[in-house]
Write a protein that holds these residues in place. Structure first.
Motif, PDB file in Angstrom:
ATOM      1  N   LYS A 154      -7.643   4.146  16.641  1.00  0.00           N
ATOM      2  CA  LYS A 154      -6.221   3.799  16.224  1.00  0.00           C
ATOM      3  C   LYS A 154      -6.371   2.640  15.252  1.00  0.00           C
ATOM      4  CE  LYS A 154      -1.774   3.479  18.536  1.00  0.00           C
ATOM      5  NZ  LYS A 154      -1.141   3.337  19.903  1.00  0.00           N
ATOM      6  N   HIS A 180      -3.557   0.296  12.080  1.00  0.00           N
ATOM      7  CA  HIS A 180      -2.376   0.390  11.120  1.00  0.00           C
ATOM      8  C   HIS A 180      -2.767   1.042   9.829  1.00  0.00           C
ATOM      9  CE1 HIS A 180      -1.092  -2.806  13.772  1.00  0.00           C
ATOM     10  NE2 HIS A 180      -1.911  -3.688  13.140  1.00  0.00           N
ATOM     11  N   SER A 233      -0.774   2.772  14.630  1.00  0.00           N
ATOM     12  CA  SER A 233      -0.143   1.829  15.612  1.00  0.00           C
ATOM     13  C   SER A 233       1.185   1.045  14.743  1.00  0.00           C
ATOM     14  CB  SER A 233      -0.899   0.617  15.786  1.00  0.00           C
ATOM     15  OG  SER A 233      -1.773   0.134  14.719  1.00  0.00           O
ATOM     16  N   VAL A 282       6.724   4.545  15.621  1.00  0.00           N
ATOM     17  CA  VAL A 282       5.830   3.401  15.678  1.00  0.00           C
ATOM     18  C   VAL A 282       6.639   2.499  14.511  1.00  0.00           C
ATOM     19  CG1 VAL A 282       3.697   4.636  16.021  1.00  0.00           C
ATOM     20  CG2 VAL A 282       4.608   4.393  13.520  1.00  0.00           C
TER      21      VAL A 282
END
Length: 265
Positions: A86, A88, A111, A204
């Motif tokens: 996971k 950004h 995320s 998100v």
């Protein structure tokens, strides 16, 4: 140089820094180098992954027949190859389109999502620009395409201040059948992009940014993108266009890092 075999293509990538991963996704025709000014800053806080999308840079360059959703699958595959569960995700223009699909098709991998000068779909003017770019690329060459993009994307003041560096950058642009084929393939992928009916699936924290004088991607379309994602934060930069991330770099990078590093947004 590092490569990963993903979905039948070889992707060039770089990893910088340590910490929680951030994947930076470039725009139409751009390379990992397009993030060169961000990497030293972001890698102080994160593990930063930059790469060449299929169709550009040192990655494989198949012709038309793939979509922004396929490019998102490439990104997911690269994350898997690097052992990143996971991250950004931040993308410029086409990179934002890829980020949309990544968050829609592979939600467990994203995320936080950052998008600059992007859209959920193209408008008629935007597609005329894409079509013109393809024609120029085929008849004149890639340097001419990037010259057009420069004058569409940046203010005259910025170009005048940086003309020597920009000339050197333009001179280094490769002219080859592979480069042309990859650019046209990516251009068609951008033209057919449409996530309008699917963006409600994104759940998100999301930051959407635009330059108010953007000629390449309509600010109206970027505002629409933000409105279709629940809770998305919208930031506008006056007096600049498609290239706002470079022209307002200090301000933009500060905003992005604040967004990515914060516990709540």
């Amino acid at each position: 140089m590092a490569y990963a075999d993903v979905n039948g293509v070889k992707l060039y990538y770089e990893v910088h820094g340590e910490g929680y991963p951030v994947v930076l996704i470039g725009g139409l025709g751009s390379q990992a180098q397009s993030w060169a000014t961000q990497v030293p800053i972001y890698s102080k806080h994160f593990k930063v992954v930059v790469f060449d999308n299929r169709g550009s840079g040192l990655s494989d360059k198949p012709g038309p027949g793939y979509t922004t959703a396929d490019l998102a699958d490439d990104t997911a595959g690269l994350m898997d190859a690097l052992g990143i569960e996971k991250a950004h995700v931040a993308g410029k223009s086409m990179g934002g389109m890829i980020g949309q699909w990544l968050a829609i098709k592979h939600p467990h991998k994203v995320s936080k999502l950052v998008m600059g000068c992007s859209a959920a779909s193209r408008d008629e003017v935007g597609n005329v620009i894409l079509d013109t770019g393809r024609e120029i690329a085929a008849k004149v060459g890639m340097k001419a395409v990037w010259t057009m993009a420069l004058y569409l994307g940046y203010t005259r003041e910025y170009i005048e201040k940086n003309i020597s560096t920009l000339k050197a950058t333009m001179a280094a642009i490769p002219e080859s059948p592979d480069t042309l084929r990859g650019y046209i393939g990516q251009s068609h992928a951008v033209e057919t992009h449409n996530t309008t009916e699917l963006l409600s699936k994104i759940d998100v924290p999301t930051l959407v940014m635009l330059g108010e004088t953007d000629l390449t991607t309509s600010p109206r379309k970027t505002r629409e993108l933000a409105s279709l994602i629940k809770g998305a934060r919208l930031k506008t930069f006056p007096g600049v266009g498609h290239g706002f991330w470079r022209e307002r770099q200090e301000e933009v990078d500060e905003l992005v890092l604040e967004f990515l590093r914060s516990e709540s947004v």
